[in-house]
Design a protein around this motif. Structure first.
Motif, PDB file in Angstrom:
ATOM      1  N   SER A  90      42.979  53.097  53.307  1.00 17.54           N
ATOM      2  CA  SER A  90      41.947  53.723  54.127  1.00 17.54           C
ATOM      3  C   SER A  90      41.910  55.223  53.845  1.00 17.54           C
ATOM      4  O   SER A  90      42.949  55.899  53.822  1.00 17.54           O
ATOM      5  N   GLY A  91      40.732  55.728  53.610  1.00 17.40           N
ATOM      6  CA  GLY A  91      40.558  57.145  53.326  1.00 17.40           C
ATOM      7  C   GLY A  91      40.709  57.515  51.860  1.00 17.40           C
ATOM      8  O   GLY A  91      40.585  58.679  51.502  1.00 17.40           O
ATOM      9  N   HIS A  92      40.995  56.538  51.010  1.00 16.25           N
ATOM     10  CA  HIS A  92      41.150  56.796  49.582  1.00 16.25           C
ATOM     11  C   HIS A  92      40.024  56.111  48.814  1.00 16.25           C
ATOM     12  O   HIS A  92      39.440  55.147  49.266  1.00 16.25           O
ATOM     13  N   ALA A  93      39.739  56.619  47.625  1.00 16.58           N
ATOM     14  CA  ALA A  93      38.647  56.080  46.815  1.00 16.58           C
ATOM     15  C   ALA A  93      39.119  54.912  45.964  1.00 16.58           C
ATOM     16  O   ALA A  93      40.253  54.878  45.509  1.00 16.58           O
ATOM     17  N   ARG A  94      38.234  53.969  45.743  1.00 20.50           N
ATOM     18  CA  ARG A  94      38.485  52.838  44.847  1.00 20.50           C
ATOM     19  C   ARG A  94      37.608  53.031  43.627  1.00 20.50           C
ATOM     20  O   ARG A  94      36.404  53.263  43.742  1.00 20.50           O
ATOM     21  N   ASP A  95      38.177  52.952  42.458  1.00 19.12           N
ATOM     22  CA  ASP A  95      37.412  53.087  41.221  1.00 19.12           C
ATOM     23  C   ASP A  95      36.725  51.770  40.903  1.00 19.12           C
ATOM     24  O   ASP A  95      37.279  50.695  41.131  1.00 19.12           O
ATOM     25  N   TYR A  96      35.504  51.876  40.368  1.00 21.57           N
ATOM     26  CA  TYR A  96      34.747  50.700  39.949  1.00 21.57           C
ATOM     27  C   TYR A  96      34.268  50.893  38.524  1.00 21.57           C
ATOM     28  O   TYR A  96      33.813  51.972  38.150  1.00 21.57           O
ATOM     29  N   TYR A  97      34.358  49.829  37.751  1.00 24.26           N
ATOM     30  CA  TYR A  97      33.780  49.815  36.416  1.00 24.26           C
ATOM     31  C   TYR A  97      32.347  49.323  36.575  1.00 24.26           C
ATOM     32  O   TYR A  97      32.112  48.239  37.090  1.00 24.26           O
ATOM     33  N   VAL A  98      31.390  50.128  36.156  1.00 20.61           N
ATOM     34  CA  VAL A  98      29.973  49.775  36.245  1.00 20.61           C
ATOM     35  C   VAL A  98      29.629  49.015  34.976  1.00 20.61           C
ATOM     36  O   VAL A  98      29.608  49.580  33.884  1.00 20.61           O
ATOM     37  N   ARG A  99      29.363  47.734  35.102  1.00 20.50           N
ATOM     38  CA  ARG A  99      29.234  46.815  33.963  1.00 20.50           C
ATOM     39  C   ARG A  99      27.802  46.779  33.413  1.00 20.50           C
ATOM     40  O   ARG A  99      27.207  45.719  33.296  1.00 20.50           O
ATOM     41  N   ILE A 100      27.283  47.926  33.042  1.00 15.04           N
ATOM     42  CA  ILE A 100      25.918  48.014  32.536  1.00 15.04           C
ATOM     43  C   ILE A 100      25.816  47.391  31.142  1.00 15.04           C
ATOM     44  O   ILE A 100      24.918  46.592  30.882  1.00 15.04           O
ATOM     45  N   ALA A 101      26.734  47.726  30.243  1.00 13.17           N
ATOM     46  CA  ALA A 101      26.651  47.199  28.872  1.00 13.17           C
ATOM     47  C   ALA A 101      26.722  45.682  28.874  1.00 13.17           C
ATOM     48  O   ALA A 101      25.942  45.006  28.197  1.00 13.17           O
ATOM     49  N   GLU A 102      27.645  45.120  29.640  1.00 10.36           N
ATOM     50  CA  GLU A 102      27.791  43.666  29.692  1.00 10.36           C
ATOM     51  C   GLU A 102      26.562  43.010  30.310  1.00 10.36           C
ATOM     52  O   GLU A 102      26.113  41.957  29.858  1.00 10.36           O
TER      53      GLU A 102
END
Length: 139
Positions: A94-106
């Motif tokens: 809680s209060g921390h960021a989660r990284d996401y891979y944005v799967r545009i190429a796929e």
């Protein structure tokens, strides 16, 4: 930052049948991520297509109110379910960021035939995204 990613994120909204809020979230995440083949000031290659901001920052971008974080939950779940974003790294506290891979190429590679019919002048760029999705070096 991710102008090319954002361009394709907008174009992927209709083929993936995204809700309007999910489209906005995907475009905002793509704009905050780094485009492919981007280098820093020293010439080092940067990690492409990774969204590294908190949900509060995303809510501020979209609503101008960091308190609207809960409004993003459904859209983020929809994007995850459709394979357009993928969480990377450990689960954030809680209060921390989660990284996401944005799967545009796929996603572009999956929809290449449909997108080629709609955007016939983008054949070279569609090919580059297809090669990136397949993991070929030098792209």
């Amino acid at each position: 930052m991710g102008n090319n990613l954002a361009k394709w994120a907008v174009r992927l909204g209709e083929p993936f049948d995204l809700t309007p809020m999910a489209r906005l979230v995907l475009v905002a995440m793509a704009r905050a991520a780094v485009d492919y083949d981007t280098t820093d000031k020293d010439g080092n290659s940067m990690t492409p297509a990774v969204f590294r901001r908190s949900r509060a920052a995303l809510a501020t971008d979209l609503y101008h109110d960091p308190g609207k974080v809960r409004n993003l939950n459904r859209a983020i779940k929809e994007l995850r379910d459709k394979g357009l974003i993928e969480p990377i790294g450990p689960v954030a506290r809680s209060g921390h960021a989660r990284d996401y891979y944005v799967r545009i190429a796929e996603s572009v590679a999956v929809m290449q035939d449909r997108l080629k019919a709609v955007f016939p002048n983008e054949g070279q760029e569609l090919g580059r995204y297809q090669r990136r999705a397949m993991g070929r070096p030098g792209m």
